[in-house]
Design a protein around this motif. Structure first.
Motif, PDB file in Angstrom:
ATOM      1  N   ASP A   1       0.885  -1.232   0.137  1.00  0.00           N
ATOM      2  CA  ASP A   1      -0.024  -0.209  -0.010  1.00  0.00           C
ATOM      3  C   ASP A   1       0.799   1.316  -0.016  1.00  0.00           C
ATOM      4  O   ASP A   1       0.604   2.012  -0.799  1.00  0.00           O
ATOM      5  N   LYS A   2       2.013   1.299   0.740  1.00  0.00           N
ATOM      6  CA  LYS A   2       2.772   2.251   0.916  1.00  0.00           C
ATOM      7  C   LYS A   2       3.438   2.861  -0.580  1.00  0.00           C
ATOM      8  O   LYS A   2       3.358   3.965  -1.132  1.00  0.00           O
ATOM      9  N   VAL A   3       3.839   1.542  -1.298  1.00  0.00           N
ATOM     10  CA  VAL A   3       4.432   1.855  -2.746  1.00  0.00           C
ATOM     11  C   VAL A   3       3.452   2.498  -3.660  1.00  0.00           C
ATOM     12  O   VAL A   3       3.473   3.340  -4.234  1.00  0.00           O
ATOM     13  N   TYR A   4       2.257   1.921  -3.360  1.00  0.00           N
ATOM     14  CA  TYR A   4       0.908   2.324  -4.268  1.00  0.00           C
ATOM     15  C   TYR A   4       0.626   3.704  -4.060  1.00  0.00           C
ATOM     16  O   TYR A   4       0.171   4.578  -4.822  1.00  0.00           O
ATOM     17  N   GLU A   5       0.576   3.956  -2.810  1.00  0.00           N
ATOM     18  CA  GLU A   5       0.507   5.507  -2.328  1.00  0.00           C
ATOM     19  C   GLU A   5       1.481   6.150  -2.936  1.00  0.00           C
ATOM     20  O   GLU A   5       0.981   7.405  -3.510  1.00  0.00           O
ATOM     21  N   THR A   6       2.641   6.007  -2.913  1.00  0.00           N
ATOM     22  CA  THR A   6       3.695   6.795  -3.503  1.00  0.00           C
ATOM     23  C   THR A   6       3.439   6.930  -4.863  1.00  0.00           C
ATOM     24  O   THR A   6       3.526   7.980  -5.623  1.00  0.00           O
ATOM     25  N   LEU A   7       3.178   6.063  -5.492  1.00  0.00           N
ATOM     26  CA  LEU A   7       2.844   6.030  -7.180  1.00  0.00           C
ATOM     27  C   LEU A   7       1.494   6.902  -7.385  1.00  0.00           C
ATOM     28  O   LEU A   7       1.567   7.798  -8.482  1.00  0.00           O
ATOM     29  N   ALA A   8       0.633   6.843  -6.491  1.00  0.00           N
ATOM     30  CA  ALA A   8      -0.600   7.765  -6.685  1.00  0.00           C
ATOM     31  C   ALA A   8      -0.130   9.293  -6.338  1.00  0.00           C
ATOM     32  O   ALA A   8      -0.595   9.972  -7.140  1.00  0.00           O
ATOM     33  N   MET A   9       0.680   9.504  -5.575  1.00  0.00           N
ATOM     34  CA  MET A   9       1.170  10.998  -5.377  1.00  0.00           C
ATOM     35  C   MET A   9       2.061  11.264  -6.461  1.00  0.00           C
ATOM     36  O   MET A   9       2.051  12.393  -7.020  1.00  0.00           O
ATOM     37  N   LEU A  10       2.960  10.459  -7.179  1.00  0.00           N
ATOM     38  CA  LEU A  10       3.538  10.745  -8.341  1.00  0.00           C
ATOM     39  C   LEU A  10       2.616  11.116  -9.320  1.00  0.00           C
ATOM     40  O   LEU A  10       3.107  12.015 -10.131  1.00  0.00           O
ATOM     41  N   ARG A  11       1.637  10.212  -9.587  1.00  0.00           N
ATOM     42  CA  ARG A  11       0.531  10.607 -10.629  1.00  0.00           C
ATOM     43  C   ARG A  11      -0.012  11.917 -10.402  1.00  0.00           C
ATOM     44  O   ARG A  11      -0.064  12.783 -11.284  1.00  0.00           O
ATOM     45  N   GLN A  12      -0.106  12.378  -9.154  1.00  0.00           N
ATOM     46  CA  GLN A  12      -0.737  13.647  -8.884  1.00  0.00           C
ATOM     47  C   GLN A  12       0.132  14.861  -9.375  1.00  0.00           C
ATOM     48  O   GLN A  12      -0.168  15.862  -9.589  1.00  0.00           O
ATOM     49  N   THR A  13       1.531  14.564  -9.439  1.00  0.00           N
ATOM     50  CA  THR A  13       2.409  15.556  -9.972  1.00  0.00           C
ATOM     51  C   THR A  13       2.354  15.658 -11.499  1.00  0.00           C
ATOM     52  O   THR A  13       3.096  16.400 -12.324  1.00  0.00           O
ATOM     53  N   GLY A  14       1.617  14.883 -12.191  1.00  0.00           N
ATOM     54  CA  GLY A  14       1.389  14.902 -13.805  1.00  0.00           C
ATOM     55  C   GLY A  14       1.895  13.737 -14.464  1.00  0.00           C
ATOM     56  O   GLY A  14       1.987  13.800 -15.574  1.00  0.00           O
ATOM     57  N   VAL A  15       2.900  12.809 -13.783  1.00  0.00           N
ATOM     58  CA  VAL A  15       3.544  12.035 -14.307  1.00  0.00           C
ATOM     59  C   VAL A  15       2.701  10.738 -14.728  1.00  0.00           C
ATOM     60  O   VAL A  15       1.659  10.551 -13.918  1.00  0.00           O
TER      61      VAL A  15
END
Ligand code: ATP
Length: 238
Positions: free
Chosen positions: A174-188
């Motif tokens: 879940d932590k890894v996916y939360e990080t990826l979700a945050m990354l996506r929020q930055t437009g990536v």
């Protein structure tokens, strides 16, 4: 943004992918899910431009980049691949591993420092605090974060991650996916290649099910029938 059109891939005698067409629009979070040996890693390598498909085309922002496939992949075009198994330098520190990610992308010293600060901002505290520790001494989840961080040091527009959950305890997944979700929020734009289909569907907005080298279903994670489509396309779903 990225699109595989009618892709086939053969390894000597083995047909690993057959007539695969998938795409991920800019800013999307997509999961390619499927069981062991379905062809996920092969598709990840093709979408990253690391290997050339034996047939079909790879399009980046609408341009045909099939012929550009090679060892460095499409790094210069802003595409980063985090391969299965992470491939970090275990004896080097977190800081050193991250710095190498920027170095490979040709960033200078000041730029590298800027990116380091940015990437640490995305990392959980345990990784930030352990920046001077050898990567080999970190937990699997922390190492996966470092692998993601190293890819981010090249400032990619598209990040492809092969099996982000592999070998991790559920809470770390879940932590890894939360990080990826945050990354996506930055437009990536983010794409994961994942066996844990149900977990991936909690986070992504689009998914495709791959089985025996073929795409069985594609859909939106928000679709009420998404789980049913998973079950039909992929009997290995949790
Ligand atoms: P896993 O989750 O186990 O990594 P996967 O879904 O990523 O599986 P691939 O690794 O892409 O699947 O493999 C797809 C098929 O291609 C499998 O049948 C595999 O044995 C075969 N294959 C993969 N790499 C090679 C290779 N270098 N040479 C020959 N066959 C290969």
């Amino acid at each position: 943004m990225i699109e595989a059109a009618g892709v086939e891939h053969r390894y000597e005698g083995v047909l690993a992918l057959h007539d695969v067409s998938v795409s991920a629009p800019a800013g999307s979070f997509t999961a390619i899910v499927g069981p062991n040996g379905a062809g996920k890693s092969t598709l990840a390598l093709i979408l990253a431009g690391a290997i050339r498909p034996t047939a079909g085309r790879l399009l980046l922002d609408g341009a045909d980049v099939t012929e550009r496939a090679g060892r460095r992949g499409l790094v210069e075009a802003g595409v980063a691949l985090i391969p299965e198994g992470r491939r970090l330098f275990g004896q080097l520190t977190v800081d050193e591993n991250l710095t190498l990610g920027a170095f490979g992308a040709g960033a200078g010293r000041a730029e590298t420092a800027r990116r380091l600060a940015e990437v640490y901002g995305l990392m959980p505290e345990a990784v930030r605090k352990g920046k001077d520790r050898a990567v080999a001494t970190l937990s699997g989840g922390e190492q996966q974060m470092v692998a993601i961080g190293r890819a981010l040091m090249a400032r990619p527009r598209l990040v492809l991650i092969d099996e982000p959950s592999l070998g991790l305890a559920p809470i770390l997944i879940d932590k890894v996916y939360e990080t990826l979700a945050m990354l996506r929020q930055t437009g990536v734009t983010v794409m994961v290649f994942e066996q844990l289909a149900v977990k991936a569907l909690q986070y992504v907005d689009r998914f495709a099910v791959i089985e025996r080298g073929q795409i069985r279903h594609q859909g939106l994670a928000s679709d009420p029938d998404a789980r049913e489509m998973l079950r039909m396309g992929y009997m290995g779903a949790e």
